[in-house]
Design an enzyme around this catalytic site. Sequence first.
Site, PDB file in Angstrom:
ATOM      1  CG  LEU A   1     -22.606 -16.125  -8.459  1.00 24.12           C
ATOM      2  CD1 LEU A   1     -21.608 -16.766  -7.513  1.00 24.12           C
ATOM      3  CD2 LEU A   1     -21.917 -15.131  -9.384  1.00 24.12           C
TER       4      LEU A   1
ATOM      5  CD  GLU B   1     -26.075 -14.608  -2.086  1.00 20.42           C
ATOM      6  OE1 GLU B   1     -26.909 -13.940  -1.440  1.00 20.42           O
ATOM      7  OE2 GLU B   1     -25.459 -14.153  -3.059  1.00 20.42           O
TER       8      GLU B   1
HETATM    9  N1  CO8 Z   1     -28.323 -20.134 -12.652  1.00 19.46           N
HETATM   10  C1  CO8 Z   1     -28.627 -21.028 -13.612  1.00 19.46           C
HETATM   11  N2  CO8 Z   1     -29.842 -21.141 -14.189  1.00 19.46           N
HETATM   12  C2  CO8 Z   1     -30.798 -20.297 -13.792  1.00 19.46           C
HETATM   13  C3  CO8 Z   1     -30.565 -19.325 -12.787  1.00 19.46           C
HETATM   14  C4  CO8 Z   1     -29.255 -19.257 -12.209  1.00 19.46           C
HETATM   15  N3  CO8 Z   1     -28.919 -18.359 -11.267  1.00 19.46           N
HETATM   16  N4  CO8 Z   1     -31.697 -18.647 -12.584  1.00 19.46           N
HETATM   17  C5  CO8 Z   1     -32.612 -19.147 -13.425  1.00 19.46           C
HETATM   18  N5  CO8 Z   1     -32.072 -20.147 -14.151  1.00 19.46           N
HETATM   19  C6  CO8 Z   1     -32.719 -20.952 -15.203  1.00 19.46           C
HETATM   20  C7  CO8 Z   1     -33.988 -21.640 -14.708  1.00 19.46           C
HETATM   21  O1  CO8 Z   1     -33.683 -22.874 -14.072  1.00 19.46           O
HETATM   22  C8  CO8 Z   1     -34.731 -21.827 -16.001  1.00 19.46           C
HETATM   23  O2  CO8 Z   1     -34.147 -22.921 -16.693  1.00 19.46           O
HETATM   24  P1  CO8 Z   1     -35.048 -23.881 -17.642  1.00 19.46           P
HETATM   25  O3  CO8 Z   1     -35.628 -22.965 -18.686  1.00 19.46           O
HETATM   26  O4  CO8 Z   1     -34.080 -24.869 -18.161  1.00 19.46           O
HETATM   27  O5  CO8 Z   1     -36.116 -24.480 -16.761  1.00 19.46           O
HETATM   28  C9  CO8 Z   1     -34.408 -20.564 -16.778  1.00 19.46           C
HETATM   29  O6  CO8 Z   1     -33.198 -20.049 -16.204  1.00 19.46           O
HETATM   30  C10 CO8 Z   1     -35.471 -19.492 -16.692  1.00 19.46           C
HETATM   31  O7  CO8 Z   1     -35.772 -19.285 -15.315  1.00 19.46           O
HETATM   32  P2  CO8 Z   1     -37.245 -18.926 -14.815  1.00 19.46           P
HETATM   33  O8  CO8 Z   1     -38.252 -19.712 -15.577  1.00 19.46           O
HETATM   34  O9  CO8 Z   1     -37.242 -19.052 -13.338  1.00 19.46           O
HETATM   35  O10 CO8 Z   1     -37.348 -17.403 -15.289  1.00 19.46           O
HETATM   36  P3  CO8 Z   1     -38.266 -16.257 -14.693  1.00 19.46           P
HETATM   37  O11 CO8 Z   1     -38.202 -15.138 -15.667  1.00 19.46           O
HETATM   38  O12 CO8 Z   1     -39.599 -16.772 -14.282  1.00 19.46           O
HETATM   39  O13 CO8 Z   1     -37.526 -15.814 -13.329  1.00 19.46           O
HETATM   40  C11 CO8 Z   1     -35.595 -15.266 -12.021  1.00 19.46           C
HETATM   41  C12 CO8 Z   1     -36.262 -15.228 -13.423  1.00 19.46           C
HETATM   42  C13 CO8 Z   1     -36.351 -14.348 -11.082  1.00 19.46           C
HETATM   43  C14 CO8 Z   1     -34.167 -14.765 -12.190  1.00 19.46           C
HETATM   44  C15 CO8 Z   1     -35.634 -16.701 -11.492  1.00 19.46           C
HETATM   45  O14 CO8 Z   1     -35.136 -17.583 -12.501  1.00 19.46           O
HETATM   46  C16 CO8 Z   1     -34.811 -16.922 -10.255  1.00 19.46           C
HETATM   47  O15 CO8 Z   1     -35.223 -16.557  -9.177  1.00 19.46           O
HETATM   48  N6  CO8 Z   1     -33.625 -17.554 -10.423  1.00 19.46           N
HETATM   49  C17 CO8 Z   1     -32.791 -17.929  -9.324  1.00 19.46           C
HETATM   50  C18 CO8 Z   1     -31.941 -16.773  -8.926  1.00 19.46           C
HETATM   51  C19 CO8 Z   1     -31.062 -17.140  -7.764  1.00 19.46           C
HETATM   52  O16 CO8 Z   1     -31.498 -17.534  -6.714  1.00 19.46           O
HETATM   53  N7  CO8 Z   1     -29.742 -17.010  -7.996  1.00 19.46           N
HETATM   54  C20 CO8 Z   1     -28.805 -17.299  -6.985  1.00 19.46           C
HETATM   55  C21 CO8 Z   1     -27.508 -17.756  -7.587  1.00 19.46           C
HETATM   56  S1  CO8 Z   1     -26.271 -17.899  -6.318  1.00 19.46           S
HETATM   57  C22 CO8 Z   1     -25.435 -16.410  -6.345  1.00 19.46           C
HETATM   58  O17 CO8 Z   1     -25.607 -15.595  -7.218  1.00 19.46           O
HETATM   59  C23 CO8 Z   1     -24.433 -16.081  -5.273  1.00 19.46           C
HETATM   60  C24 CO8 Z   1     -23.778 -17.259  -4.750  1.00 19.46           C
HETATM   61  C25 CO8 Z   1     -22.700 -16.968  -3.751  1.00 19.46           C
HETATM   62  C26 CO8 Z   1     -21.996 -18.245  -3.389  1.00 19.46           C
HETATM   63  C27 CO8 Z   1     -21.365 -18.234  -2.057  1.00 19.46           C
HETATM   64  C28 CO8 Z   1     -20.972 -19.635  -1.630  1.00 19.46           C
HETATM   65  C29 CO8 Z   1     -19.904 -19.663  -0.559  1.00 19.46           C
END
Ligand code: CO8
Length: 302
Positions: A108, A178
């Site tokens: 997300l 999460e």
């Molecule tokens: N949302 C928004 N932006 C993101 C996300 C995301 N999920 N993931 C990465 N980005 C952004 C980064 O901040 C970065 O932005 P910027 O260029 O402005 O600095 C850009 O995307 C590129 O990211 P990376 O440099 O980290 O890219 P990599 O290729 O090195 O890594 C990954 C890619 C592995 C995907 C890494 O970005 C990562 O681990 N991202 C986080 C993923 C994550 O933890 N997602 C969890 C989201 S929560 C969810 O899905 C379920 C929630 C359920 C809610 C329940 C509540 C009750």
Amino acid sequence: MRCVFRYGETACFCVFPEGLLSCSSHGRLCATSTSISQRNNSSSANLKVDHDQTTGVAVMHMQSPPVNSLSLDFLTEICITLDKLEMDKGCRGLIITSSQPKVFCAGLDILEMYGKSPERCGEFWKAVQEMWLKLYGSNMVTIAAINGSSPAGGCLMSITCDYRIMADNPRYSIGLNETKLGIVAPFWFKETMVNTVGHRNTETSLALGLLYKPAEALSIGLVDQLVPEDQVLSVATQTMTKWLAIPEHARQITKSMMRKSTIEKLRSNREADIQNFVNFITKESIQKSLRMYMEMLKQKKA
Ligand code: CO8
């Protein structure tokens, strides 16, 4: 009502503010739908769909830069496409993959959960539910061709499919992480995971927010097959042929039987689930956790 999407330039869909896709006066597909079956490809801003009419298999390429994170707009596009394919009798199988390098789907969009109004959070969560309901309940055979990392909502999308093929690259990971963000996967994320890897693996995975390397993911059954990165799509296509060889009616009823209770549980609790999400995500402490996590992502880059 607004028309937001064109599929192969032959059809449009109606989107209402109170729900994503329903259109009671026109049917879900409105406007010209006569020549859908003659068209093979379509694309919108963040999705490209290649539909092979001869095999009945569509490949949906996610191409929302940089990491296919699921924003409200992107979820809306996905839902519209899923609806469209589901209604197309010529489409029996769907492969989902990514056009972004190294990432299948980053889950997300965290920015949709940070600093947003309760109304907007509710709208966002409804779209997340919608995507899951459409994909988990799909009559099509669905295969995730996981050609990159797939955390959290990306993992959910994968386990919502019937079968998972992942690139055998130890730099990639998949899981429901999460808790690492200080948030809690809702019951239907949890149940989809239980239905995939069993209770004990789910308990450990969720509690520790584990992200698995491909080999570990295979060992607990989180993915079904590992293949060299350049073969993910071709193996998915071969696998699809096997699935499509099973008598359709029997396969669909079996799928429905296996998933019905999980789907019904969300269907009958959608409003409460939205309210839970909104109450939870707008808490100051949770907003702080999300901010810290986003800062951590930025620092990792520096
Ligand atoms: N949302 C928004 N932006 C993101 C996300 C995301 N999920 N993931 C990465 N980005 C952004 C980064 O901040 C970065 O932005 P910027 O260029 O402005 O600095 C850009 O995307 C590129 O990211 P990376 O440099 O980290 O890219 P990599 O290729 O090195 O890594 C990954 C890619 C592995 C995907 C890494 O970005 C990562 O681990 N991202 C986080 C993923 C994550 O933890 N997602 C969890 C989201 S929560 C969810 O899905 C379920 C929630 C359920 C809610 C329940 C509540 C009750």
